[in-house]
Design an enzyme around this catalytic site. Structure first.
Site, PDB file in Angstrom:
ATOM      1  N   SER A 146     -35.852  -2.429  99.789  1.00 14.33           N
ATOM      2  CA  SER A 146     -34.686  -1.558  99.703  1.00 14.33           C
ATOM      3  C   SER A 146     -35.137  -0.098  99.552  1.00 14.33           C
ATOM      4  CB  SER A 146     -33.777  -2.031  98.562  1.00 14.33           C
ATOM      5  OG  SER A 146     -32.490  -1.507  98.702  1.00 14.33           O
ATOM      6  N   ASP A 178     -26.348  -8.457 105.804  1.00 12.64           N
ATOM      7  CA  ASP A 178     -26.782  -7.604 104.703  1.00 12.64           C
ATOM      8  C   ASP A 178     -25.743  -6.503 104.518  1.00 12.64           C
ATOM      9  OD1 ASP A 178     -27.979  -5.627 103.141  1.00 12.64           O
ATOM     10  OD2 ASP A 178     -29.986  -6.107 103.854  1.00 12.64           O
ATOM     11  N   HIS A 222     -29.155  -9.019 100.829  1.00  9.28           N
ATOM     12  CA  HIS A 222     -30.037  -7.849 100.790  1.00  9.28           C
ATOM     13  C   HIS A 222     -31.279  -8.068  99.934  1.00  9.28           C
ATOM     14  CE1 HIS A 222     -31.082  -3.650 101.186  1.00  9.28           C
ATOM     15  NE2 HIS A 222     -31.060  -3.463  99.883  1.00  9.28           N
TER      16      HIS A 222
END
Lengths: 265, 265
Positions: free
Chosen positions: B96, B218, B246
């Site tokens: 991320s 996602d 995610h």
């Protein structure tokens, strides 16, 4: 048969002489989930809203485990409501599990239906050889076990995922509240019936014009599932919404209404 | 400079003479989020785990608002850790927001890096003319306002969506717990820095081999964003995981480990 109107808390808005649009809500919701979309139809259409037995203002005492042990029981209710209202040429808009309920109803009595709008449909949630439903059977079983063990906890962890809008946590919270307002016993059974259903063979039997509305980043019914539904229904069109998540009727009501209005016209 | 090791709660597993793989966690997580993946590397690699300042076992007193007012501050920490450990040829795996932190670190000192693995990367979350980040600016602002108003409530409604696994509510709950363990003041600032970042111009400067790992469905970094990252980094490969949501390092650790092991080899 007017019992059906009370049983399912049916609301009719507008002159039944106008084109009829019936909205059917998904698991964990009630007719409230359609209110923002329905508003856009009230001036020119006859809007029919209702609650599945066990949800919203329905008569929960009418919940019959054997009747509702498959989606056919819910399809029976839809047909009874239309018969009680004495309406035909109905456009049926079904969200999530109600998409398949609409398919079953339209296949049993196509004469009642002018068209179907399937919002986030899935004919089968579990994978199988040659079919990708998005979930392994053991994952669905684990989800149903978690739901059985603690329905409120499960709802708090799951409803926001189904909403799929990290940027608007109040939407996830709203869906959580809706989930939590359902009788846990009924929710457990309806979840089982929903997530273990297999309606793939019903799709090729659909003969009315159908619109498949597919969201992006939908954790429940991914794009490949929506495209499968479109491919299996000869009379269907497919539209990929800009909306993300699984509940565009709440998160993107105008985009959904625009699509349905264009289809109805 | 050994201060960096204490500040970031650095854990080194295995002989530093082996190929080094460094794992960096995303917003609301800690090095714990990598534990299942890291296990797969411990027999043949040197695994480096750490917590960003403010997370996990890091020294929160080192949180400096001006240093961490951009992702550059976090990239500085990564480089200081590698310098303190005196390691080079590192494969950096960033989840991320840490994907972009890795990009910044590798651009500042490519000599330290053998490669980058970007898991669910996004160089910019907000849409702009000609770029689709997945969120409108006003939606990000609303999300940050909700986070400011009630961090714990926001975490409960948002972490499960980010996890994106309706079939495994315990994963959403685990991420919620992780979110809730962060100091709310630091979380607010880090969220702002993360969600308002724009690192698009940093991508073409990457010169080390890079693997982009993209999940399905996602809600934070959709497939088109991952493909943008791949297109912008000349030296990159793109892999679409079967994993949904995610946080595949928690929800599909073996698939993530397999991909990284193949890349490292």
């Amino acid at each position: 048969m007017a019992d059906a109107l009370r049983r399912n808390n049916v609301k009719v808005i507008g002159d039944p002489g106008r084109p009829v649009v019936m909205f059917a809500h998904g698991f964990g919701c009630s007719q409230e989930a359609w209110s923002l979309v329905a508003l856009r139809f009230e001036s020119d259409h006859c809007v029919v809203l209702f609650d599945h037995v066990g949800a919203g203002g329905s008569d929960s005492s009418a919940y019959d485990r054997s009747k509702y042990d498959s989606l056919d029981g819910y399809a029976t209710d839809v047909l009874e409501i239309l018969e009680a209202l004495d309406v035909t040429d109905v456009v049926f808009v079904g969200h999530s599990v109600s998409a398949m309920i609409g398919v079953l109803a339209a296949n049993r009595d196509p004469s009642r239906f002018r068209g179907l709008v399937l919002v986030g449909p899935s004919p089968r949630y579990t994978d199988e050889d040659g079919y990708e439903g998005g979930f392994r059977r053991e994952d669905i079983d684990a989800m149903l076990d978690a739901l059985d063990a603690n329905y409120l906890g499960w709802s708090q962890a799951t409803a926001p995922v189904i909403m799929g809008r990290p940027d608007r946590p109040e939407l996830g919270q709203r869906l959580t509240d809706s989930f939590c307002s359902i009788d846990p016993e009924i929710a457990r059974h309806f979840a089982r019936v929903t997530f273990l259903s297999d309606n793939r063979t019903d799709l090729p039997l659909v003969c009315v014009p159908t619109l498949v509305l597919q969201c992006r980043e939908d954790a429940i019914a991914g794009e490949s599932v929506g495209r499968y539904v479109h491919a299996a229904i000869r009379t269907s069109r497919f539209a990929l919404l800009d909306a993300t998540g699984h509940v565009p009727n709440l998160s993107a009501p105008d985009e959904v209404a625009d699509q349905i209005l264009a289809f109805v016209a």
